[in-house]
Design a protein around this motif. Structure first.
Motif, PDB file in Angstrom:
ATOM      1  N   UNK A 580       0.861  -1.184   0.000  1.00  0.00           N
ATOM      2  CA  UNK A 580       0.000   0.000   0.000  1.00  0.00           C
ATOM      3  C   UNK A 580       0.890   1.225   0.000  1.00  0.00           C
ATOM      4  N   UNK A 581       0.535   2.215  -0.818  1.00  0.00           N
ATOM      5  CA  UNK A 581       1.362   3.416  -0.912  1.00  0.00           C
ATOM      6  C   UNK A 581       1.402   4.144   0.430  1.00  0.00           C
ATOM      7  N   UNK A 582       2.518   4.761   0.707  1.00  0.00           N
ATOM      8  CA  UNK A 582       2.680   5.509   1.948  1.00  0.00           C
ATOM      9  C   UNK A 582       1.808   6.759   1.889  1.00  0.00           C
ATOM     10  N   UNK A 583       0.987   6.989   2.901  1.00  0.00           N
ATOM     11  CA  UNK A 583       0.121   8.173   2.870  1.00  0.00           C
ATOM     12  C   UNK A 583       0.925   9.465   2.945  1.00  0.00           C
ATOM     13  N   UNK A 584       0.405  10.490   2.311  1.00  0.00           N
ATOM     14  CA  UNK A 584       1.024  11.808   2.397  1.00  0.00           C
ATOM     15  C   UNK A 584       0.849  12.360   3.809  1.00  0.00           C
ATOM     16  N   UNK A 585       1.509  13.476   4.070  1.00  0.00           N
ATOM     17  CA  UNK A 585       1.389  14.072   5.404  1.00  0.00           C
ATOM     18  C   UNK A 585      -0.065  14.419   5.721  1.00  0.00           C
ATOM     19  N   UNK A 586      -0.766  14.963   4.727  1.00  0.00           N
ATOM     20  CA  UNK A 586      -2.169  15.318   4.944  1.00  0.00           C
ATOM     21  C   UNK A 586      -3.015  14.078   5.190  1.00  0.00           C
ATOM     22  N   UNK A 587      -2.806  13.041   4.394  1.00  0.00           N
ATOM     23  CA  UNK A 587      -3.545  11.793   4.578  1.00  0.00           C
ATOM     24  C   UNK A 587      -3.232  11.157   5.928  1.00  0.00           C
ATOM     25  N   UNK A 588      -1.982  11.231   6.346  1.00  0.00           N
ATOM     26  CA  UNK A 588      -1.601  10.646   7.625  1.00  0.00           C
ATOM     27  C   UNK A 588      -2.282  11.363   8.790  1.00  0.00           C
ATOM     28  N   UNK A 589      -2.421  12.678   8.670  1.00  0.00           N
ATOM     29  CA  UNK A 589      -3.118  13.441   9.717  1.00  0.00           C
ATOM     30  C   UNK A 589      -4.577  12.999   9.807  1.00  0.00           C
ATOM     31  N   UNK A 590      -5.220  12.828   8.634  1.00  0.00           N
ATOM     32  CA  UNK A 590      -6.613  12.380   8.630  1.00  0.00           C
ATOM     33  C   UNK A 590      -6.746  10.994   9.266  1.00  0.00           C
ATOM     34  N   UNK A 591      -5.834  10.096   8.926  1.00  0.00           N
ATOM     35  CA  UNK A 591      -5.884   8.749   9.489  1.00  0.00           C
ATOM     36  C   UNK A 591      -5.693   8.761  10.998  1.00  0.00           C
ATOM     37  N   UNK A 592      -4.772   9.581  11.465  1.00  0.00           N
ATOM     38  CA  UNK A 592      -4.527   9.660  12.909  1.00  0.00           C
ATOM     39  C   UNK A 592      -5.725  10.263  13.634  1.00  0.00           C
ATOM     40  N   UNK A 593      -6.335  11.277  13.026  1.00  0.00           N
ATOM     41  CA  UNK A 593      -7.522  11.882  13.639  1.00  0.00           C
ATOM     42  C   UNK A 593      -8.661  10.873  13.740  1.00  0.00           C
ATOM     43  N   UNK A 594      -8.783  10.019  12.745  1.00  0.00           N
ATOM     44  CA  UNK A 594      -9.849   9.020  12.722  1.00  0.00           C
ATOM     45  C   UNK A 594      -9.454   7.727  13.428  1.00  0.00           C
ATOM     46  N   UNK A 595      -8.235   7.704  14.008  1.00  0.00           N
ATOM     47  CA  UNK A 595      -7.727   6.520  14.730  1.00  0.00           C
ATOM     48  C   UNK A 595      -7.687   5.301  13.816  1.00  0.00           C
ATOM     49  N   UNK A 596      -7.185   5.481  12.601  1.00  0.00           N
ATOM     50  CA  UNK A 596      -7.070   4.405  11.627  1.00  0.00           C
ATOM     51  C   UNK A 596      -5.609   4.203  11.270  1.00  0.00           C
ATOM     52  N   UNK A 597      -5.280   2.975  10.905  1.00  0.00           N
ATOM     53  CA  UNK A 597      -3.918   2.651  10.495  1.00  0.00           C
ATOM     54  C   UNK A 597      -3.970   1.792   9.254  1.00  0.00           C
TER      55      UNK A 597
END
Length: 607
Positions: A580-597
């Protein structure tokens, strides 16, 4: 798990390769699937893979991102694939030809993965698995239903487009374990038939699940009606009729959809009516349906003026129901003297309200005619709405005036038929109804039989239009709320209107291409389920501090891709792994906010 030798003919020579294979049980019996392609292996390599498989097969760990109650026999192998801990398996190093490294099978991953997360959050997959009986099909109808719902959420289109163009471009084959060969338009059409009978039970399940997840209150129910039109004749569908079209497609047959949502816009249920059904005739049916399913429970019904009639008001009163409804514009005339007073309560800048008695309430005879039970009337005045209405009225007024001047001048120069001129004026006023009442137009016949136009503006009507601009009247039997609370409750009807906009824009509920009645109902049902996923993501975003608009979040995460990374080694075999492609910084922030990995690799399973 075990390793299996596979053979391939290449350039006239027979080559041997090795694959890591796992046996598992399914509803259709024992199955085997390829976990990883290992290429050519020497004896040491085969022994190492065999030992690693044995160790992992004996582990009881649950895969990352899979809870204990969601874990299945696949969880051990998912642990083998997703584990990023280098110490879990002793690494074996090989030399890679950097010039030959490539990426293949680029697929959409983020959107389908997010949709599946929402489905599991709502336990929609569990419900469908239990509700739809198993048959002899290789792919269960519950899994096919998930494909339809996810496709409607991410890229709404026809079943043919979904099967032939969209599905092969996504990672759903890996996430659901269904290969492209087993997804076709005929299977998706038949899935609609299998899904529709569970509509009522599924609506109840979702209502209870959403209430549990987000602590929702269902004391305030908004009800509104919209329409969606057909492409085609739909001759065998009795619901397909011509009626008032909200889509400005009076040339097409349509159906009407009545939707009930909570105060935050979370859908509770809907009903499909024939396309020529008047809004006021749907109220009793939808209220009784919701009460039979969820109970009365001291709910307050909120509806706009298109639902209001004296019969409906009487129906709500007789059942002891509470309501907040809009009123026809004509009723506002009875409160003209209240509009002139200055005793308004300001709720916010540009918006004023006040509670007013029914005119003539001091007169017992007049009060008896209008109010058979205690009611409250709330006058509302909006500055922004006033400016908008005045601008619209002025535009139509100018258009009528300019046309009348031209028509009058033409009649003065030419001898025109009075009947023909009257029809032209009728069409003119019919196209500009917002300002038609401002004009008094007469067509007379001269001595020689020619038409003469006499027109003037009605100043009294113009003054009333200016006074009532931006004003509207609410009617309720809720006695323990303030005028501000009543207005705020009524304004929540915008949530139902927003639901219709999302259905028609983001989920493409229109136009309907299906012709059979059951297929049409199933199409609308799939759109409803996709909207539930939409609102669920909105609630998760709201809790995470990301606002309540999921459109941008879903678009951003949909950019995440999966791919096959191919590494040619010095000794000849190629190492292939699905990542799976590495998420961008913006995508990573969204994932962390939603408690997803995100997983780093994908476990491949096939049906």
């Amino acid at each position: 798990m075990f390793i299996r030798q596979c053979h391939r003919i290449k350039n006239g020579r027979r080559h041997a390769y090795w694959a890591l294979v796992e046996s598992y049980r399914s509803a259709s019996g024992p199955r085997q699937r390829v976990v990883a392609w290992l290429g050519k292996l020497d004896e040491a390599g085969r022994l190492g893979v065999h030992q690693a498989a044995e160790v992992l097969a004996g582990s009881d760990e649950v895969a990352p991102g899979v809870t204990a109650d969601q874990s299945q026999p696949l969880s051990r192998q998912m642990r083998f694939e997703f584990d990023d801990d280098a110490s879990a398996v002793t690494p074996r190093w090989v030399e890679v030809n950097a010039a030959g490294v490539r990426v293949e099978n680029l697929r959409q991953f983020g959107g389908p993965w997010m949709a599946l997360h929402l489905i599991r959050t709502l336990q929609l997959d569990t419900f469908l698995s239990n509700a739809i009986p198993e048959g002899r099909e290789l792919v269960g109808w519950d899994v096919s239903s998930l494909i339809l719902i996810i496709a409607r959420l991410l890229e709404p289109a026809s079943e043919l487009f979904t099967a032939e163009q969209w599905y092969p471009k996504t990672a759903l084959r890996d996430l659901l374990g269904v290969s492209e060969e087993r997804v076709n338009d005929n299977r998706l059409y038949r899935t609609l038939d299998q899904l529709l009978p569970h509509k009522d039970a599924l609506e109840t399940h979702l209502k209870n699940r959403l209430g549990h997840l987000f602590d929702l209150e269902y004391d305030l129910l908004m009800y509104d009606v919209t329409s969606t039109y057909f492409e085609g004749q739909a001759e065998r569908n009795p619901l397909a009729q011509r009626g008032y079209s909200r889509d400005n497609r009076s040339d097409c047959k349509q159906v009407c959809i009545g939707l009930v949502v909570s105060r935050c816009g979370m859908p509770l249920g809907y009903k499909v009516f024939a396309g020529n059904t008047a809004d006021v005739t749907t109220v009793e049916h939808i209220v009784e349906t919701m009460e039979a399913r969820y109970g009365k429970s001291d709910r307050i019904w909120v509806m706009d003026r298109g639902m209001v009639s004296e019969d409906n008001i009487e129906f709500l009163r007789e059942g002891g129901r509470r309501y907040i409804v809009g009123t026809p514009k004509s009723m506002l005339k009875k409160f003209e003297h209240e509009l002139l007073k200055e005793d308004w309560t300001s709720i916010r800048d540009g918006l004023e309200v006040k509670v007013v008695p029914w005119p003539g309430s001091d007169d017992p005879d007049e009060s008896e005619d209008c109010n058979t039970s205690p009611e409250t009337f709330i006058l509302c005045r909006s500055r922004d709405r006033s400016k908008k209405e005045e601008a619209i009225t002025q535009r139509f007024e100018k258009k009528i005036e300019e046309s009348l001047i031209r028509m009058t001048a033409r009649c003065d120069k030419q001898k025109r038929d009075p009947m023909k001129v009257e029809r032209e004026i009728g069409r003119l006023l019919g196209k500009n109804t917002r300002a038609a009442k401002l004009f008094d137009v007469k067509v007379t016949k001269t001595d020689d039989g020619a038409a003469r136009i006499e027109w003037s503006k009605i100043e009294a009507t113009r003054d009333w239009a200016t006074l009532s601009s931006g004003c509207y009247l609410l009617r309720t039997n809720v006695s323990d709320w303030s005028d501000e609370e009543l207005w705020k409750a009524y304004i929540q009807l915008t949530e139902a209107e927003a639901a219709f906009r999302i259905h028609k824009s983001d989920l493409s509920i229109r136009p309907i291409w299906h012709q059979k009645e059951d297929r049409v109902l199933a199409h609308i049902f799939v759109c409803f389920l996709a909207y539930v996923l939409w609102k669920t993501l909105g609630q998760l975003c709201s809790k995470a501090g990301l606002g309540d608009e999921p459109r941008r979040v879903l678009a951003e995460l949909s950019e995440i891709r999966s791919m096959d990374v191919v590494l040619p080694t010095r000794t000849g075999p190629e190492i292939r792994t699905r990542c799976v492609s590495k998420p961008s910084d913006h995508q990573q922030i969204l994932l962390e906010k939603l408690s997803l990995k995100l997983p780093s690799k994908i476990f491949q399973k096939q049906m």
